[in-house]
Design a protein around this motif. Structure first.
Motif, PDB file in Angstrom:
ATOM      1  N   TYR A  30       0.822  -1.204   0.000  1.00  0.00           N
ATOM      2  CA  TYR A  30       0.000   0.000   0.000  1.00  0.00           C
ATOM      3  C   TYR A  30       0.865   1.267   0.000  1.00  0.00           C
ATOM      4  O   TYR A  30       0.549   2.248  -0.672  1.00  0.00           O
ATOM      5  CB  TYR A  30      -0.924  -0.018   1.224  1.00  0.00           C
ATOM      6  CG  TYR A  30      -1.848   1.173   1.331  1.00  0.00           C
ATOM      7  CD1 TYR A  30      -3.032   1.224   0.593  1.00  0.00           C
ATOM      8  CD2 TYR A  30      -1.547   2.231   2.175  1.00  0.00           C
ATOM      9  CE1 TYR A  30      -3.887   2.315   0.688  1.00  0.00           C
ATOM     10  CE2 TYR A  30      -2.401   3.323   2.276  1.00  0.00           C
ATOM     11  CZ  TYR A  30      -3.566   3.356   1.536  1.00  0.00           C
ATOM     12  OH  TYR A  30      -4.415   4.438   1.629  1.00  0.00           O
ATOM     13  N   LEU A  31       1.957   1.236   0.746  1.00  0.00           N
ATOM     14  CA  LEU A  31       2.810   2.410   0.895  1.00  0.00           C
ATOM     15  C   LEU A  31       3.835   2.568  -0.236  1.00  0.00           C
ATOM     16  O   LEU A  31       4.462   3.616  -0.354  1.00  0.00           O
ATOM     17  CB  LEU A  31       3.540   2.353   2.239  1.00  0.00           C
ATOM     18  CG  LEU A  31       2.636   2.404   3.467  1.00  0.00           C
ATOM     19  CD1 LEU A  31       3.448   2.097   4.728  1.00  0.00           C
ATOM     20  CD2 LEU A  31       1.921   3.731   3.582  1.00  0.00           C
ATOM     21  N   ALA A  32       3.985   1.537  -1.053  1.00  0.00           N
ATOM     22  CA  ALA A  32       4.949   1.596  -2.160  1.00  0.00           C
ATOM     23  C   ALA A  32       4.637   2.798  -3.052  1.00  0.00           C
ATOM     24  O   ALA A  32       3.480   3.078  -3.361  1.00  0.00           O
ATOM     25  CB  ALA A  32       4.898   0.300  -2.963  1.00  0.00           C
ATOM     26  N   GLY A  33       5.662   3.524  -3.416  1.00  0.00           N
ATOM     27  CA  GLY A  33       5.478   4.674  -4.291  1.00  0.00           C
ATOM     28  C   GLY A  33       5.207   5.981  -3.563  1.00  0.00           C
ATOM     29  O   GLY A  33       5.084   7.026  -4.199  1.00  0.00           O
ATOM     30  N   CYS A  34       5.117   5.950  -2.242  1.00  0.00           N
ATOM     31  CA  CYS A  34       4.912   7.189  -1.482  1.00  0.00           C
ATOM     32  C   CYS A  34       6.193   8.015  -1.483  1.00  0.00           C
ATOM     33  O   CYS A  34       7.294   7.478  -1.531  1.00  0.00           O
ATOM     34  CB  CYS A  34       4.515   6.871  -0.037  1.00  0.00           C
ATOM     35  SG  CYS A  34       2.817   6.288   0.112  1.00  0.00           S
ATOM     36  N   ASP A  35       6.025   9.329  -1.415  1.00  0.00           N
ATOM     37  CA  ASP A  35       7.172  10.234  -1.337  1.00  0.00           C
ATOM     38  C   ASP A  35       7.749  10.265   0.073  1.00  0.00           C
ATOM     39  O   ASP A  35       8.927  10.572   0.264  1.00  0.00           O
ATOM     40  CB  ASP A  35       6.749  11.644  -1.745  1.00  0.00           C
ATOM     41  CG  ASP A  35       6.261  11.680  -3.187  1.00  0.00           C
ATOM     42  OD1 ASP A  35       7.017  11.236  -4.075  1.00  0.00           O
ATOM     43  OD2 ASP A  35       5.127  12.128  -3.416  1.00  0.00           O
ATOM     44  N   ALA A  36       6.915   9.987   1.065  1.00  0.00           N
ATOM     45  CA  ALA A  36       7.319   9.959   2.473  1.00  0.00           C
ATOM     46  C   ALA A  36       6.279   9.129   3.221  1.00  0.00           C
ATOM     47  O   ALA A  36       5.168   8.901   2.719  1.00  0.00           O
ATOM     48  CB  ALA A  36       7.391  11.367   3.051  1.00  0.00           C
ATOM     49  N   ILE A  37       6.652   8.682   4.417  1.00  0.00           N
ATOM     50  CA  ILE A  37       5.741   7.915   5.271  1.00  0.00           C
ATOM     51  C   ILE A  37       5.721   8.559   6.649  1.00  0.00           C
ATOM     52  O   ILE A  37       6.771   8.912   7.192  1.00  0.00           O
ATOM     53  CB  ILE A  37       6.175   6.438   5.383  1.00  0.00           C
ATOM     54  CG1 ILE A  37       6.124   5.771   4.004  1.00  0.00           C
ATOM     55  CG2 ILE A  37       5.297   5.682   6.388  1.00  0.00           C
ATOM     56  CD1 ILE A  37       6.725   4.371   3.974  1.00  0.00           C
ATOM     57  N   SER A 142      -6.180  -0.911   8.561  1.00  0.00           N
ATOM     58  CA  SER A 142      -6.199   0.166   7.575  1.00  0.00           C
ATOM     59  C   SER A 142      -4.927   1.005   7.599  1.00  0.00           C
ATOM     60  O   SER A 142      -4.117   0.920   8.520  1.00  0.00           O
ATOM     61  CB  SER A 142      -7.413   1.071   7.814  1.00  0.00           C
ATOM     62  OG  SER A 142      -7.355   1.648   9.111  1.00  0.00           O
ATOM     63  N   ALA A 143      -4.781   1.827   6.569  1.00  0.00           N
ATOM     64  CA  ALA A 143      -3.719   2.818   6.455  1.00  0.00           C
ATOM     65  C   ALA A 143      -4.273   3.941   5.578  1.00  0.00           C
ATOM     66  O   ALA A 143      -5.380   3.817   5.037  1.00  0.00           O
ATOM     67  CB  ALA A 143      -2.459   2.210   5.846  1.00  0.00           C
ATOM     68  N   GLY A 144      -3.520   5.017   5.448  1.00  0.00           N
ATOM     69  CA  GLY A 144      -4.043   6.151   4.704  1.00  0.00           C
ATOM     70  C   GLY A 144      -3.021   6.782   3.780  1.00  0.00           C
ATOM     71  O   GLY A 144      -1.827   6.491   3.839  1.00  0.00           O
ATOM     72  N   ILE A 145      -3.535   7.652   2.938  1.00  0.00           N
ATOM     73  CA  ILE A 145      -2.709   8.448   2.026  1.00  0.00           C
ATOM     74  C   ILE A 145      -3.115   9.903   2.179  1.00  0.00           C
ATOM     75  O   ILE A 145      -4.314  10.226   2.174  1.00  0.00           O
ATOM     76  CB  ILE A 145      -2.915   8.019   0.554  1.00  0.00           C
ATOM     77  CG1 ILE A 145      -2.495   6.569   0.325  1.00  0.00           C
ATOM     78  CG2 ILE A 145      -2.182   8.972  -0.402  1.00  0.00           C
ATOM     79  CD1 ILE A 145      -1.000   6.300   0.430  1.00  0.00           C
TER      80      ILE A 145
END
Length: 162
Positions: A30-37, A142-145
């Protein structure tokens, strides 16, 4: 006369919390491709942060279950600026002091309750991505963007597991 003002592409910030030492493959995907976490606490093991750091730069706060020497250096509050938006990160929403808007905060990210939520109060966006760790009661995993474009931010929370 027209001007061609350059705008930055939107920034995609992954929001995650309350992993409680469980690194789900679904969360990493899900987090792949995020600019930051942003991790809003209750990590419970530094290996969780090592896994997330493989994806993107991290901003992390200490949760009430983050104990021991490894966790002592983690802050209880963190801020980061993404484009023109300042984000405050805390584990427990009760730890937000004062009026975030007066402090220039546009988004508050918290965890702790394991309940995903997105609300706006007084011009500040409050986001709790819920829990990406072991399922608790009947609460979702869950997680979010958080998408930031200039001075605007909007969030979504998604189920990682049905």
């Amino acid at each position: 006369m027209t001007s061609s003002a350059r705008t930055s592409p939107p920034s995609r910030i992954g929001l995650i919390s309350d992993m409680h030492n469980l690194v789900r493959p679904e969360a990493l995907e899900y987090l792949a491709g995020c600019d930051a976490i942003v991790h809003a606490g209750d990590i419970c093991n530094p290996a969780v942060l090592d896994a997330l750091a493989q994806i993107a730069p991290l901003t992390v706060v200490r949760g009430n279950n983050d104990t021991g020497d490894w966790a002592a250096s983690l802050p209880t509050h963190a801020t980061l600026a993404v484009q023109q938006v300042t984000i405050l990160v805390v584990h427990d929403i009760a730890d937000v002091r004062g009026d975030p808007r007066q402090e220039g905060i546009g988004v508050v990210v918290s965890g702790h309750s394991h309940k995903p939520s997105i609300t706006e109060r007084g011009g500040v966006l409050f986001v709790n991505p819920g829990s990406a760790g072991p399922r608790r009661f009947k609460l979702p995993v869950s997680a979010g963007i958080l998408m930031v474009e200039g001075a605007r931010a909007h969030a979504r929370v998604d189920l990682l597991l049905e």
